[in-house]
Structures are given as C-alpha cells and as structure tokens.
Design a protein around this motif. Structure first.
Motif: not given
Length: 221
Positions: A73-96
């Motif tokens: 279950k923890l591996r699923e949560y880590k994968s979800d957290l990585n997706n959230l980080k990617s989403e944060l990185k995406r919307i933080s970029a200029p011209n997101a």
C-alpha cells in the motif's frame, strides 16, 4: 493492521485529496494568488512526505505477515506523491498552461493524469473505509468498556456474596460451638442424674433395711 499506521494512512489520504483539489485550482490562477496557492501546496507535499516516512517506519516495525501488505500500500502512496510532485512542478513552471498542453501531446501525460485521478479516487475510497473502520473500532471499544463495567459490577456482587457466605459460615461455626457446649452440659447433667439415682436408691435401700431391722427387733423382743 496497526492503528498507528491507519492513523497516518487516513491523514495522508486527506492531505492527498486536498493537494489534488489545490493543484486543480492553482492551474486556473495567476500572479500573487497562484504563488500563495503553490506555497500551500508545497507545505502540503512536505507534510505528505513526512506521513509517508512515518508509515514506512511503522510498517517495517511490524510482523512480516502484516508488513508485506502495508509496504505494498505504501508503494501506491509513494507513486501518488510522485504524481503530486510532478503536478506541482508542472503548474509552477512559466507558461504552465501552454507547457501543460505540449507535455500532454508529447509525452502522453494524459494517461498518467487519468491514472492519477483513478488512484486518488481509490485513496478517497480508502479514506472512507478507514473512517468506517475507525467507527467500528470506536464502537468495539465502547462495547468493551460496557462489558468491563458489567464485569466489575459482577465481581463486586460476587465479593458481597462471598462476604455474606463467610459471615454465615462464621455464624454456623459459632452455632456448632454452642451445640458442642450444650452437648457437654447435657452429658454432665446426665451423669449427675445417674449418680443421684444411685444415691437415692442407696438411701431408699438403707431406709428399707433400717425399717426391717427395727421391725425385727420389735417382733423378737
């Protein structure tokens, strides 16, 4: 399952769902409002990372039969957290917004986002199940406390009954002692009566003998 792990898991699911909503909202913002929202999301990601670490430590401290399922279950949560980080990185970029469209077209992120949405849906379902489990645990504890109170009441009643039996036993022991004393007194009285009978019999015999002697002497003289 460990109650500690369940607590961390429930907190993580709530944080993850909140971050997902904030990321969606931040994508539509600009300027200072967007920076404030991104700061909130970053704090939430750090909190999620802390909960992941706590769940990992708790899972590894349990028995192997339980640990294997929790680590999965923890591996699923880590994968979800990585997706959230990617989403944060995406919307933080200029011209997101433009970058998002290009990234979706070039790298097939659409499938990943769909999978992430499904995963978050599962997380929300997991949160609901955890809440239901928590309610059942609370109900079980309430029943346990009521049973404990009933047990204490029964023990108190048994203690009172034991005291009553001990008092009755003491009373019966005193009655037995009195009966024994009475038997001794009656035995002594019986012996005295027997002795008095012999004495009276002896006196009567002596009187009869005296009368006979007196009559004999009178008749002979």
């Amino acid at each position: 399952m460990s109650e500690v792990f369940e607590g961390y898991e429930r907190q993580y699911c709530e944080v993850s769902a909140s971050l997902s909503r904030k990321c969606t909202a931040a994508s539509a913002l600009d300027g200072e409002k967007k920076r404030q929202r991104l700061s909130e999301i970053q704090s939430g990601v750090e909190e999620a990372e802390s909960l992941i670490r706590k769940m990992d430590l708790e899972a590894r401290s349990l028995q192997p039969s339980v640990k294997a399922g929790l680590l999965a279950k923890l591996r699923e949560y880590k994968s979800d957290l990585n997706n959230l980080k990617s989403e944060l990185k995406r919307i933080s970029a200029p011209n997101a917004r433009q970058a998002t469209r290009e990234e979706l077209l070039e790298s097939g992120m659409a499938d990943t986002l769909v999978a992430s949405t499904d995963q978050r849906g599962r997380l929300m379902m997991t949160t609901e199940r955890l809440n239901q489990s928590t309610d059942r645990i609370k109900e079980s504890r309430r029943t346990m406390f009521e049973t404990e109170e009933l047990g204490v009441s029964i023990l108190q009643d048994l203690h009172q009954q034991r005291q009553s039996l001990l008092h009755a036993h003491t009373t019966l022991h005193g009655v037995d002692d009195n009966i024994g004393k009475s038997k001794k007194i009656l035995a002594a009285m019986s012996k005295r009566m027997d002795r008095n009978k012999w004495i009276i019999g002896g006196i009567i015999a002596a009187l009869v003998l005296s009368i006979l002697l007196i009559l004999y002497f009178k008749l002979t003289h």
